[in-house]
Scaffold this motif. Structure first.
Motif, PDB file in Angstrom:
ATOM      1  N   SER A  24      10.625 -40.714 -13.255  1.00 33.14           N
ATOM      2  CA  SER A  24      10.556 -40.966 -14.700  1.00 33.14           C
ATOM      3  C   SER A  24       9.935 -42.327 -14.989  1.00 33.14           C
ATOM      4  N   GLU A  25      10.276 -43.343 -14.199  1.00 36.04           N
ATOM      5  CA  GLU A  25       9.699 -44.673 -14.387  1.00 36.04           C
ATOM      6  C   GLU A  25       8.183 -44.613 -14.207  1.00 36.04           C
ATOM      7  N   PHE A  26       7.740 -43.971 -13.149  1.00 39.04           N
ATOM      8  CA  PHE A  26       6.310 -43.898 -12.852  1.00 39.04           C
ATOM      9  C   PHE A  26       5.554 -43.121 -13.930  1.00 39.04           C
ATOM     10  N   TRP A  27       6.023 -41.917 -14.257  1.00 41.00           N
ATOM     11  CA  TRP A  27       5.270 -41.072 -15.176  1.00 41.00           C
ATOM     12  C   TRP A  27       5.319 -41.581 -16.612  1.00 41.00           C
ATOM     13  N   VAL A  33       0.323 -46.201 -20.429  1.00 40.12           N
ATOM     14  CA  VAL A  33      -1.017 -46.738 -20.161  1.00 40.12           C
ATOM     15  C   VAL A  33      -2.078 -45.854 -20.820  1.00 40.12           C
ATOM     16  N   ILE A  34      -1.905 -44.548 -20.747  1.00 34.66           N
ATOM     17  CA  ILE A  34      -2.866 -43.629 -21.381  1.00 34.66           C
ATOM     18  C   ILE A  34      -2.856 -43.811 -22.900  1.00 34.66           C
ATOM     19  N   SER A  37      -4.575 -47.024 -23.739  1.00 33.55           N
ATOM     20  CA  SER A  37      -6.022 -46.898 -23.551  1.00 33.55           C
ATOM     21  C   SER A  37      -6.678 -46.133 -24.695  1.00 33.55           C
ATOM     22  N   ILE A  38      -6.013 -45.091 -25.164  1.00 32.56           N
ATOM     23  CA  ILE A  38      -6.558 -44.326 -26.292  1.00 32.56           C
ATOM     24  C   ILE A  38      -6.611 -45.194 -27.546  1.00 32.56           C
ATOM     25  N   ILE A  39      -5.531 -45.912 -27.815  1.00 33.03           N
ATOM     26  CA  ILE A  39      -5.504 -46.803 -28.977  1.00 33.03           C
ATOM     27  C   ILE A  39      -6.571 -47.886 -28.835  1.00 33.03           C
ATOM     28  N   GLY A  40      -6.688 -48.455 -27.637  1.00 27.38           N
ATOM     29  CA  GLY A  40      -7.723 -49.461 -27.387  1.00 27.38           C
ATOM     30  C   GLY A  40      -9.115 -48.892 -27.583  1.00 27.38           C
ATOM     31  N   GLY A  41      -9.328 -47.643 -27.149  1.00 25.25           N
ATOM     32  CA  GLY A  41     -10.627 -46.998 -27.330  1.00 25.25           C
ATOM     33  C   GLY A  41     -10.963 -46.779 -28.790  1.00 25.25           C
ATOM     34  N   ILE A  42      -9.947 -46.405 -29.573  1.00 21.20           N
ATOM     35  CA  ILE A  42     -10.165 -46.215 -31.011  1.00 21.20           C
ATOM     36  C   ILE A  42     -10.534 -47.545 -31.672  1.00 21.20           C
ATOM     37  N   ILE A  43      -9.804 -48.592 -31.328  1.00 23.76           N
ATOM     38  CA  ILE A  43     -10.109 -49.915 -31.891  1.00 23.76           C
ATOM     39  C   ILE A  43     -11.489 -50.372 -31.461  1.00 23.76           C
ATOM     40  N   ASP A  44     -11.830 -50.150 -30.184  1.00 23.70           N
ATOM     41  CA  ASP A  44     -13.163 -50.529 -29.695  1.00 23.70           C
ATOM     42  C   ASP A  44     -14.265 -49.768 -30.424  1.00 23.70           C
ATOM     43  N   ALA A  45     -14.034 -48.489 -30.719  1.00 17.96           N
ATOM     44  CA  ALA A  45     -15.032 -47.701 -31.443  1.00 17.96           C
ATOM     45  C   ALA A  45     -15.213 -48.230 -32.863  1.00 17.96           C
ATOM     46  N   ILE A  46     -14.132 -48.682 -33.457  1.00 15.37           N
ATOM     47  CA  ILE A  46     -14.207 -49.216 -34.822  1.00 15.37           C
ATOM     48  C   ILE A  46     -14.987 -50.518 -34.852  1.00 15.37           C
ATOM     49  N   ILE A  47     -14.718 -51.412 -33.881  1.00 14.59           N
ATOM     50  CA  ILE A  47     -15.408 -52.712 -33.895  1.00 14.59           C
ATOM     51  C   ILE A  47     -16.754 -52.678 -33.179  1.00 14.59           C
ATOM     52  N   GLY A  59      -4.994 -55.700 -17.632  1.00 17.87           N
ATOM     53  CA  GLY A  59      -3.585 -56.050 -17.789  1.00 17.87           C
ATOM     54  C   GLY A  59      -2.627 -55.063 -17.147  1.00 17.87           C
ATOM     55  N   THR A  60      -3.063 -53.823 -16.993  1.00 25.92           N
ATOM     56  CA  THR A  60      -2.180 -52.810 -16.407  1.00 25.92           C
ATOM     57  C   THR A  60      -2.517 -52.475 -14.958  1.00 25.92           C
ATOM     58  N   LEU A  61      -3.556 -53.053 -14.412  1.00 25.22           N
ATOM     59  CA  LEU A  61      -3.968 -52.733 -13.042  1.00 25.22           C
ATOM     60  C   LEU A  61      -2.883 -53.065 -12.016  1.00 25.22           C
ATOM     61  N   ILE A  62      -2.423 -54.304 -11.998  1.00 21.78           N
ATOM     62  CA  ILE A  62      -1.435 -54.728 -10.992  1.00 21.78           C
ATOM     63  C   ILE A  62      -0.098 -54.014 -11.173  1.00 21.78           C
ATOM     64  N   PRO A  63       0.463 -53.929 -12.396  1.00 24.96           N
ATOM     65  CA  PRO A  63       1.727 -53.194 -12.501  1.00 24.96           C
ATOM     66  C   PRO A  63       1.581 -51.710 -12.160  1.00 24.96           C
ATOM     67  N   SER A  64       0.421 -51.117 -12.410  1.00 24.11           N
ATOM     68  CA  SER A  64       0.216 -49.714 -12.048  1.00 24.11           C
ATOM     69  C   SER A  64       0.194 -49.539 -10.538  1.00 24.11           C
ATOM     70  N   LEU A  65      -0.464 -50.447  -9.847  1.00 24.67           N
ATOM     71  CA  LEU A  65      -0.462 -50.390  -8.380  1.00 24.67           C
ATOM     72  C   LEU A  65       0.945 -50.626  -7.829  1.00 24.67           C
ATOM     73  N   ALA A  66       1.671 -51.555  -8.449  1.00 26.23           N
ATOM     74  CA  ALA A  66       3.022 -51.865  -7.974  1.00 26.23           C
ATOM     75  C   ALA A  66       3.969 -50.695  -8.176  1.00 26.23           C
ATOM     76  N   VAL A  67       3.948 -50.072  -9.360  1.00 29.64           N
ATOM     77  CA  VAL A  67       4.852 -48.940  -9.594  1.00 29.64           C
ATOM     78  C   VAL A  67       4.421 -47.741  -8.753  1.00 29.64           C
ATOM     79  N   GLY A  68       3.134 -47.603  -8.489  1.00 28.09           N
ATOM     80  CA  GLY A  68       2.662 -46.535  -7.605  1.00 28.09           C
ATOM     81  C   GLY A  68       3.173 -46.723  -6.185  1.00 28.09           C
ATOM     82  N   ALA A  69       3.158 -47.969  -5.719  1.00 30.86           N
ATOM     83  CA  ALA A  69       3.679 -48.259  -4.375  1.00 30.86           C
ATOM     84  C   ALA A  69       5.180 -48.016  -4.318  1.00 30.86           C
ATOM     85  N   ARG A  70       5.913 -48.468  -5.346  1.00 23.49           N
ATOM     86  CA  ARG A  70       7.363 -48.236  -5.362  1.00 23.49           C
ATOM     87  C   ARG A  70       7.685 -46.751  -5.444  1.00 23.49           C
TER      88      ARG A  70
END
Length: 119
Positions: A24-27, A33-34, A37-47, A59-70
């Motif tokens: 549950s923590e991982f998923w 993150v998804i 990313s979608i919200i960030g993509g919408i904002i990027d499309a607007i600007i 910003g999410t790369l390292i915690p994603s790798l860490a939770v994936g390893a755990r």
């Protein structure tokens, strides 16, 4: 564990590659993150620039790798197995199956995060 708890847990263990993580923590983290990313993509499309998605990705790369390893530790595999994702298609399928597999009882990476009830 709900979405908010998962995000707080992963961010509190930002670069902690030791220990174990429940499914549950991982998923829920991956879902957050998804969504970000979608919200960030919408904002990027607007600007008209790709600033927010880059910031979210970095910003999410390292915690994603860490939770994936755990998460891999929970099924008694080394976090280094994430490198199998370099293999196109097959590597990702293997990782997804492992990430979706139920955790093992106490192992070399620590006690079962579900507790003694399911061990």
């Amino acid at each position: 564990m709900n979405l908010e708890q998962a995000v707080r847990t992963v961010l509190s263990k930002y670069a902690d590659f030791s220990g174990r993580a429940r499914r549950s923590e991982f998923w829920f983290w991956e879902l957050a993150v998804i969504i970000a990313s979608i919200i960030g993509g919408i904002i990027d499309a607007i600007i008209g620039a790709q600033i927010f998605q880059i910031i979210i990705g970095l910003g999410t790369l390292i915690p994603s790798l860490a939770v994936g390893a755990r998460r891999l530790h929970d099924i008694d595999k080394s976090g280094w197995w994430q490198l199998i994702g370099i293999i196109p298609i097959v590597g990702w399928i293997i990782l997804i199956v492992w990430w979706a597999t139920d955790g093992k009882p106490d192992n070399q990476y620590g006690p079962n995060p579900k507790g003694a009830a399911t061990a």
